[in-house]
Write an enzyme that holds these catalytic residues in place. Structure first.
Site, PDB file in Angstrom:
ATOM      1  N   ASP B   9     -18.538-127.204 -10.631  1.00 43.12           N
ATOM      2  CA  ASP B   9     -17.722-127.974  -9.696  1.00 43.12           C
ATOM      3  C   ASP B   9     -17.336-127.041  -8.562  1.00 43.12           C
ATOM      4  O   ASP B   9     -16.991-125.871  -8.804  1.00 43.12           O
ATOM      5  CB  ASP B   9     -16.467-128.510 -10.423  1.00 43.12           C
ATOM      6  CG  ASP B   9     -15.838-129.682  -9.686  1.00 43.12           C
ATOM      7  OD1 ASP B   9     -15.641-130.742 -10.317  1.00 43.12           O
ATOM      8  OD2 ASP B   9     -15.552-129.541  -8.473  1.00 43.12           O
ATOM      9  N   ASP B  10     -17.395-127.540  -7.334  1.00 44.24           N
ATOM     10  CA  ASP B  10     -17.082-126.650  -6.208  1.00 44.24           C
ATOM     11  C   ASP B  10     -15.576-126.538  -5.970  1.00 44.24           C
ATOM     12  O   ASP B  10     -15.133-125.640  -5.256  1.00 44.24           O
ATOM     13  CB  ASP B  10     -17.805-127.100  -4.934  1.00 44.24           C
ATOM     14  CG  ASP B  10     -17.426-128.509  -4.531  1.00 44.24           C
ATOM     15  OD1 ASP B  10     -17.167-129.328  -5.441  1.00 44.24           O
ATOM     16  OD2 ASP B  10     -17.397-128.803  -3.321  1.00 44.24           O
ATOM     17  N   MET B  55     -21.429-133.651  -6.354  1.00 42.00           N
ATOM     18  CA  MET B  55     -21.389-133.088  -4.998  1.00 42.00           C
ATOM     19  C   MET B  55     -21.155-131.588  -5.069  1.00 42.00           C
ATOM     20  O   MET B  55     -20.098-131.141  -5.520  1.00 42.00           O
ATOM     21  CB  MET B  55     -20.232-133.709  -4.208  1.00 42.00           C
ATOM     22  CG  MET B  55     -20.245-135.224  -4.190  1.00 42.00           C
ATOM     23  SD  MET B  55     -21.434-135.848  -3.015  1.00 42.00           S
ATOM     24  CE  MET B  55     -20.400-135.871  -1.541  1.00 42.00           C
ATOM     25  N   GLU B 372     -62.549-114.987 -52.756  1.00 40.18           N
ATOM     26  CA  GLU B 372     -63.533-115.906 -53.328  1.00 40.18           C
ATOM     27  C   GLU B 372     -63.096-116.327 -54.726  1.00 40.18           C
ATOM     28  O   GLU B 372     -63.913-116.648 -55.574  1.00 40.18           O
ATOM     29  CB  GLU B 372     -64.914-115.239 -53.357  1.00 40.18           C
ATOM     30  CG  GLU B 372     -65.029-114.022 -54.278  1.00 40.18           C
ATOM     31  CD  GLU B 372     -65.101-112.688 -53.539  1.00 40.18           C
ATOM     32  OE1 GLU B 372     -64.418-112.529 -52.500  1.00 40.18           O
ATOM     33  OE2 GLU B 372     -65.845-111.822 -54.000  1.00 40.18           O
TER      34      GLU B 372
END
Lengths: 458, 458
Positions: B9-10, B55, B372
């Protein structure tokens, strides 16, 4: 694939009532009228759950339960005991014999169905790990799991500390496990310390209505505690709230008025089931490890190495970096086996693997890709680096002899080296390995104990 | 081990509010103020979940989300988009870009925490299968899983058939998956037919209040549907009911008024996650199989065979029955490899394994225990039976030559046979195998292509 539920009751009407209820809930009911039939059907029909009446004509329900629990084929099937009486001793005896729950008639349908799907869901989470134990047994880890349960850790989380302390006092003496009293926060954080509790006993209304249920959901969402057994305790237990707690994933729900002895028995059953599930999960992880590890040297095997090489190549291409591929082969290894025996040959391979590991970076890929053949991939490496590394690997093999049973012997390796050059066009991974292989053959042809570099990479 | 949640979040205040809330809920918050920091931290800190604001100053939230989803390291991290606006287009764009949910501020704490633990719980269920994809990648099955989702199957379960039909009509055209309308009973039974739906969309109040939630719990308790994605649909969505549905295990909860395009996008995200989890589970099962199977012949390997032999011995002892152990070795196999090459040698081993399989019972144990060398255990078998079986195995090897690249060659086997006799005292399993081994050596010494019986067993 529909859940099979074995209904054991000597009264035909009871069997039919259960059958109708369970059929309507889309389960497959199977019916037994006595204890011996129950034991036989538990074996033959492999039910997912058993509803077992306490009173049967031939054996007591407790006897049947005890025999189910003693038999490896049936010991893990959830059993809900059904009784017409409120007899406390019978309840304790059933829980002590390993009943997952004890319901008294009349049984509310909502509650019964919630309990059934709750037990079936817990069972599904465990059985899906392996096809009914076969593989787990094969991995050698499913031995002796049925009965032994060492001391576990039970965490009590109550709204009031006094309640927690009282629960602990009640349980001390009847439970041989460590019992902690934790706050809500400590319960969430405790798991982070590595030794998360095996069982949480949580006050339903911790910090407000439904708070204990939310804490349960929190614990289920966290790595350290998601597999813990969780009991929800309420002062008053209602059908709706109990059914909801089961659907939210509670492993057991009981009243805070439950006698300490019953609480201890219930916790013991949960501990046993939780330990069993832990063992199975550990077996699965071991099995996965076995699929990618060479058991002799502990190095990655060919199956693991080739996709990893492809991933390294992809990342190198994206980053515009070069990387180096070495194929390393022990010189005259057949002579070692023929002269010193296979045990000595194995000891040599183990020592070679150790020397290689010690002389490579953590980020390099090292794998045993054949009998005496190893693959090394050096990410972010150019010709100068890679040649120096390869020369060092050659040198550390011959610098001191390897001790084996009966003496010591000198071992050398030949190394074919190919470089993927970021400036050139993209080369398929298989082609790079081919170049390293051809360089290895040249090293062998030119006298062994040396590094040869693929020409087109120079 | 505490869940790490990356908050992007800015606005500093918003970050701090989230940080306090998540810290109080005992998560470990990590903060980023812009898109580039988010992308970097998503890589470096490996968060368990990302709360991503729509945003951001440098990139849009959608751009960040798109880049997270395109990167193999971050493509599976659950992302909840956070927005201050009710913008429908942004919501659809976020869901189309692969957001797991889209929450609009102000966000109710109860709901936020319920959604977080719900998404973290679903993630835990998948990530615990392997250590962050490493082994699964190694098993070669985790390739190309990120983007491709073929048509899935969506089941709609509504109280009124018209509602279901309307949902189906709404979804047709926006969803390229098959869409069924099912009754509650059909939803429970459908799984039994082998192809259970990938996603269920369920009316919350199916057949009465909370009926849809109970159906969800039923589906979760059944083998065929326990891993299905489940959406709960309500006419009116309240915070409490949504939080409860999440805690009960709903993968998504939405209003019946949600636009069809949004419903389709939500279902698509659930389908993608469900397919990914299916792939991982299949890889785990494959990995387990690889741990017990010899990849060349498809027979069980030594690791599997020895505990199985011990289990057969234990059951035989309990039942008072005898059983037989054979060690079978190909005659002169080294000459085959030396003369015809390893590819021919491998072809011979495969053909021998097939002939052995064809000539044994389902209940017999057959494993390749050496290069084997094969082990056969015949439960409930006496000397007469076992000798006849061993003679037949010898005979079917030599009766027709084995085709290999460049020609055909005759193969014979030598067999050492040991019988565990119930009348004698209990013999350790290792001793029985030793006896069979010594009998095999006698068979070799006496000219090969024959069965030799351990003397002490006769």
């Amino acid at each position: 694939m529909v859940g099979k539920i074995l209904i054991v009751d000597d009264v035909a009407t009871n069997r039919i009532v259960f059958k109708v209820k369970l059929g309507a809930a889309c389960y497959q009911p199977i019916l037994a009228a006595d204890g011996e039939s129950c034991l036989r059907l538990a074996h033959e029909a492999a039910p997912d759950l058993i509803l077992l009446d306490l009173m049967l004509p031939d054996l007591t329900g407790i006897e049947v339960l005890t025999r189910l629990r003693a038999d490896p084929v049936t010991c893990d099937i959830p059993v809900v005991m059904i009784s017409a009486s409120q007899d406390e001793d019978a309840r304790l005896a059933a829980l002590a014999a390993g009943a997952d729950d004890f319901l008294t008639k009349p049984i509310d349908d909502l509650l019964l169905l919630a309990r059934l799907r709750n037990l079936l869901r817990a069972r599904e989470a465990v059985t899906e790990l392996g096809p009914r134990g076969t593989h787990l047994h094969a991995l050698g880890l499913a031995e002796g799991r049925a009965d032994f349960v060492g001391p576990g850790c039970v965490a009590l989380v109550a709204e009031r500390t006094e309640t927690g302390m009282r629960w602990r006092k009640d349980l001390t003496g009847v439970l041989h496990d460590s019992v902690l009293v934790l706050s809500r926060e400590a319960a969430l954080v405790e798991g982070g310390n590595g030794a998360a509790p095996d069982v949480f006993v949580i006050d339903a209304d911790l910090g407000g209505p439904g708070g204990g249920l939310r804490l349960m959901s929190e614990l289920r969402s966290r790595a350290a505690t998601k597999h813990a057994a969780i009991c929800i305790v309420r002062p008053v237990v209602s059908v709706e709230s109990t059914a909801m707690a089961y659907d939210l994933g509670a492993n057991d729900v009981f009243s805070s008025a439950v006698p300490p002895r019953e609480m201890a028995l219930r916790l013991r059953t949960l501990l046993r089931r939780k330990r069993l599930a832990d063992t199975m999960r550990a077996s699965v992880q071991d099995g996965l490890r076995l699929a990618v590890i060479d058991p002799l040297t502990g190095l990655y095997n060919r199956r693991y190495a080739l996709p990893q090489l492809a991933a390294i190549a992809e990342r190198a291409q994206e980053a515009g970096q070069g990387f180096a591929v070495m194929v390393i082969d022990l010189d005259r290894f057949k002579a070692v086996n023929d002269h010193w025996g296979h045990a000595a040959g194995d000891a040599v391979l183990v020592e070679v693997a150790e020397r290689l590991t010690e002389n490579l970076r953590k980020t390099d890929l090292l794998a045993r890709i054949g009998g005496e053949e190893f693959l090394v991939v050096l990410p972010d490496s150019d010709l100068t680096d890679a040649r120096a590394t390869a020369e060092r690997l050659c040198a550390v093999m011959q610098e001191r002899p390897i001790q084996v049973q009966g003496g010591s012997l000198s071992v050398t390796v030949s190394i074919g080296l190919a470089i993927s050059n970021p400036a050139r066009q993209v080369e398929p991974v298989a082609d790079i390995v081919d170049r390293a292989d051809r360089a290895l053959m040249l090293a062998k042809a030119n006298g062994r104990n040396k590094v040869t570099i693929s020409r087109s990479a120079a």
